[in-house]
Design an enzyme around this catalytic site. Sequence first.
Site, PDB file in Angstrom:
ATOM      1  N   ASP A 260       0.812  -1.207   0.000  1.00 27.88           N
ATOM      2  CA  ASP A 260       0.000   0.000   0.000  1.00 27.88           C
ATOM      3  C   ASP A 260       0.852   1.267   0.000  1.00 27.88           C
ATOM      4  OD1 ASP A 260      -2.628   1.217   0.120  1.00 27.88           O
ATOM      5  OD2 ASP A 260      -2.113   1.832   2.154  1.00 27.88           O
ATOM      6  N   ARG A 261       2.130   1.155   0.396  1.00 33.69           N
ATOM      7  CA  ARG A 261       3.004   2.326   0.434  1.00 33.69           C
ATOM      8  C   ARG A 261       3.460   2.750  -0.958  1.00 33.69           C
ATOM      9  NH1 ARG A 261       2.447   5.543   4.667  1.00 33.69           N
ATOM     10  NH2 ARG A 261       2.270   4.312   6.572  1.00 33.69           N
TER      11      ARG A 261
ATOM     12  N   MET B  12      -8.105   5.516   2.742  1.00 35.86           N
ATOM     13  CA  MET B  12      -8.227   6.703   1.905  1.00 35.86           C
ATOM     14  C   MET B  12      -6.968   7.003   1.092  1.00 35.86           C
ATOM     15  SD  MET B  12     -11.266   7.841   2.271  1.00 35.86           S
ATOM     16  CE  MET B  12     -11.060   9.426   1.489  1.00 35.86           C
ATOM     17  N   ARG B  13      -5.907   6.198   1.280  1.00 36.35           N
ATOM     18  CA  ARG B  13      -4.678   6.493   0.555  1.00 36.35           C
ATOM     19  C   ARG B  13      -4.892   6.412  -0.959  1.00 36.35           C
ATOM     20  NH1 ARG B  13      -1.217   3.652   3.293  1.00 36.35           N
ATOM     21  NH2 ARG B  13      -0.340   5.395   4.439  1.00 36.35           N
ATOM     22  N   ALA B  14      -5.733   5.487  -1.401  1.00 34.91           N
ATOM     23  CA  ALA B  14      -5.966   5.343  -2.835  1.00 34.91           C
ATOM     24  C   ALA B  14      -6.562   6.615  -3.427  1.00 34.91           C
ATOM     25  CB  ALA B  14      -6.889   4.149  -3.094  1.00 34.91           C
TER      26      ALA B  14
END
Length: 663
Positions: free
Chosen positions: A193-194, A274-276
């Site tokens: 995810d990073r 919410m990173r996406a």
Amino acid sequence: MSTPFPFTAVVGQEDLRLALLLNAVSPAVGGVLVRGEKGTAKSTAVRALSALLPEVAVVPGCRFSCDPVAPDPSCPDGPHEAGSGGMRPSRMVELPVGASEDRLVGALDIERALAEGVKAFEPGLLADAHRGILYVDEVNLLHDHLVDLLLDAAAMGASYVEREGVSVRHASKFLLVGTMNPEEGELRPQLLDRFGLTVEVAASREPDQRVEVVRRRLAYDDDPAGFAARWADEERAVRQRIVAARELLPSVRLGDGALRQIAATCAAFEVDGMRADIVMARTATALAAWAGRTDVLAEDVRQAALLALPHRRRRNPFDAPGLDEDKLDETLEEFSGEGDEDPDPDGPGGDGGQPPSSDGPQADGGSGAQPEAGDGGEPQPSGAGSGEQSAARASEPFRTKVLSVPGLGDGAAGRRSRARTEHGRTTGARRPQGALTKLHLAATVQAAAPHQRARGRTGRGLVVRRDDLRQATREGREGNLVLFVVDASGSMAARQRMSAVKGAVLSLLLDAYQRRDKVGLVTFRGSAAEVALPPTSSVDAAAARLETLPTGGRTPLAAGLLRAHEVLRVERLRDPARRALVVVVTDGRATGGPEPVALAGRAARLFAADGVASVVVDCESGPVRLGLAGQLAGELDGTAVTLDELRADSIAGLVKDVQRRAA
């Protein structure tokens, strides 16, 4: 210094080049993960990117690349006064898979810290990569403790080094780029995810394009400097375009319509967190700047989704990466804002984000021949013998409890069996063998205390010599080699039964993925056994082999065990520290050849003699049971468990039983 292969000379791979260029325009996008088969220019393109990045201003003499306009107030080489500084090229720092923790974050001089109380700090790779690129080739093979350190630095933009109360902090903001071959294993979800963007690459199947790849590579190998000179104008044009896009970036407007499309797309594909959404917004903005526009269009949002979402929507390692593009287009159309252009189903058009290139379009990197279809559309291998049945579908996987290897190992870090590791709870101290990595403070003080008068101690400081230092011994968990030996004979061929067997093996494979194990697959049927999958870190590959496994024929149980024993022998030579757990999936029947049962028993006793931990999954069904799988477990000096008992709520005593038998 060697001349790198020019970025603009890379043939095809438009998505890869675009993802790297977008990060060059806006480092806030968050880096790139490049997934693909070996030999597809992954590393070549990444290494070539650094030559295109603009120079950075640094404080002269600062080992941590502080910005002279806004220097880091806590820089170990500081404090620095704001002012003008010198310029240097952007760095690309490569993190080797086998690097130590001290090499990554830096190291303190423990002797000087204890004796003099000074912070004598040697910077690591995280300091070198500050304001540049941190590149990890084969990032999926990186040890867990290094992954944890990368996650911390990426999240906080700083690296912390602490050794027994002595602490150093420095800024570490970098563009993280990783390459990997999925066949060698997947990444931990936290690290996955990073990465802001992900790209799938494959070799072109177009002959003309493959010819051009070979032609350019040979020309570069013959004369690297001359080849680079021929591409200098193209390199200069891309470098200037990056600078122009960076200058335009603050002026790009991300309207409410585009934001609604981004939010709706992330919701439609059920990505976590919410990173996406944030990455998609930054990517779409960078796409507009790269195309020379000040407004984000629907085509930018679509391209951003294709780059930012595929690796965030996977729920387990067996999910295929990628997006349903029809669903993506429907979502964008439904939430298209007033004044936005309709999304182009073929991606950005014209100059809409693609890097300049003289190459032709990227050929479809599709796979090779597909398996033939048998009855009901299920795969049927070519050359099937009489009595052979096509592959059955696996039932739904379930959660299993831990099957661990007894004793204390020294293998690679993981989450299955107890082991002596660099990380974990402290269990004692010893003299260091090589460089000191984890100081046991109490043991060091105890070793130095009796010698203080003889060493002429007069002040408050403790006089410490190298012989006094003690390494902390720690206990954690290791990953193992889980070798599956699966019976694919005719006695296992009933559809419902084989489906349950495959579901059980798939469940154990999922457990192996979560515990960072290597896996291997040996199957036996007819008259022989075969290694369907040599030991690997890729549970995806094992699941794919399992899915297409046909059944039929006799049961050469002894052949399967002997082949598995040979696999373990070879693997011990390659990786002697990694301990094995053999999982035999069979009903215990042995047919074919003279005295098949006795021969299988002798083969099983080879594992017992070597002390290999083993579990037999008893697949026998029906009202009359012969108990042959239990007898096989006795010969293996292992444990037998039925398919029903394999579930987490039914297997509580299995690990204790394995350990008791091995004691």
